[in-house]
Design an enzyme around this catalytic site. Sequence first.
Site, mmCIF file in Angstrom:
data_model
loop_
_atom_site.group_PDB
_atom_site.id
_atom_site.type_symbol
_atom_site.label_atom_id
_atom_site.label_comp_id
_atom_site.label_asym_id
_atom_site.label_seq_id
_atom_site.Cartn_x
_atom_site.Cartn_y
_atom_site.Cartn_z
ATOM 1 N N GLY A 100 0.798 -1.218 0.000
ATOM 2 C CA GLY A 100 0.000 0.000 0.000
ATOM 3 C C GLY A 100 0.828 1.264 0.000
ATOM 4 N N ILE A 150 5.051 3.040 -4.256
ATOM 5 C CA ILE A 150 5.378 2.239 -5.437
ATOM 6 C C ILE A 150 4.173 1.413 -5.866
ATOM 7 C CG2 ILE A 150 6.817 0.347 -6.304
ATOM 8 C CD1 ILE A 150 9.100 1.433 -4.617
ATOM 9 N N GLY A 172 8.068 -2.826 0.016
ATOM 10 C CA GLY A 172 9.213 -2.135 0.585
ATOM 11 C C GLY A 172 10.517 -2.509 -0.095
ATOM 12 N N ASP A 194 19.532 5.925 -0.057
ATOM 13 C CA ASP A 194 18.646 4.900 0.499
ATOM 14 C C ASP A 194 19.374 3.874 1.352
ATOM 15 O OD1 ASP A 194 16.883 6.252 -1.073
ATOM 16 O OD2 ASP A 194 16.096 4.502 -2.125
ATOM 17 N N HIS A 214 -6.115 32.661 -11.852
ATOM 18 C CA HIS A 214 -7.427 32.097 -12.140
ATOM 19 C C HIS A 214 -7.579 31.841 -13.642
ATOM 20 C CE1 HIS A 214 -11.686 31.349 -11.404
ATOM 21 N NE2 HIS A 214 -11.940 32.082 -12.491
#
Length: 421
Positions: free
Chosen positions: A123, A126, A210, A251, A384
């Site tokens: 969930g 990715i 994960g 990471d 706008h």
Amino acid sequence: MVYASKYSHEFDESNGFGWKYDTEPKHDWSTLMANKNAELQRLTGIYKNVLSNAGVTLIEGRGKIVDPHTVDVDGKLYTARHILISVGGRPFIPEIPGSEYAIDSDAALDLPSKPEKVAIVGGGYIALEFAGIFNGLKSEVHVFIRQKKVLRGFDEEIRDFVGEQMSLRGIEFHTEESPQAIAKSADGSLSLKTDKGTVEGFSHIMFATGRRPNTKNLGLESMGVKMNKNGAIEVDEYSRTTVPSIWAVGDVTDRINLTPVALMEGGALAKTLFQNEPTKPDYRAVPSAVFSQPPIGQVGLTEEQAVKEYGDIDVYTSNFRPLKATLSGLPDRVFLKLIVCAKTNKVLGLHMCGEDSAEIVQGFAVAVKAGLTKANFDATVGIHPTSAEEFVTTRIPTRKIRQSPESEGRTGLEAKAAAEL
């Protein structure tokens, strides 16, 4: 692939604007894959040229650290004063019976044919991005998540909204289900067994459960580089590992796992090592996006985080049908949210789910990073008609949350007036 998958929705939108098609548009998967791979090769060449033009020697091979200043690459030794580890992460598939039939996000990027019916387990961002891709390319998509909602850690209202919008586009969510086994039938189709039952007939089952730091077989353990139980390298606030000459960013450290954050960490490290300017990575107000359909953009705190950290907050929300949808006839909506500190009027968080949200939030991230107030937003003239103008024209709080003792017993207006003194 996200771009390719959006056309089906745009074809549907175009009908309300008078466009008619004699035949249903068809997508050719092989063309997409060939063009995608050619572009990846082109980008790889560009990056190599950037390194070469900067005077960087590129050594390609399998590297392993053999002492605090030496790396072995396929049998050849290279020494340096500093070693930087930035090898990223890899997809993780849990070990369940039949997991060998599953694919991960890497494999999903290079499939020989489009999935006809796909199960996506997970969930996170990715999972949602691939769900949107395959749904847009007209695959039947089922998403299995262990929790009640997608995107754990995101703002609760954003979680609710994106789940509703993706369901309206035909994606089927199976909530609070945990995968237990995968079975392959004689006809080659796959079935996914969960703790609530079995769904059959999948051409592909993809796990997006994960990623793990890619630290195996790098020689880190023998060097004394400390890692956590998931294999992430532990670093100090300057990205130094437990071995003084070895550093790590990206990471592989499992801090904030985003490519631009890794770039920021690398830049900070370069200043620390080579410019005599010790610099810590700055993780305040890092913007991010989920390229789901509809996409999400966010920067700063969620409502839940803001309440925990600041106590008293004002929440501004807007949920509306965008101008384009009024003629398309489709049920598309946009949700925007501002979270403001009641005491200082500072904007603590900004969230959006809807078309172009990533582009819009990148611009507003500068304002949130700079610490601008709701009054600054209110003083800005809107453009706008745009969805983004809602961020500078929404004046009345949807709700006021008061938790500090000095706010107890006061009405919302009284508490706000006291905060402004």
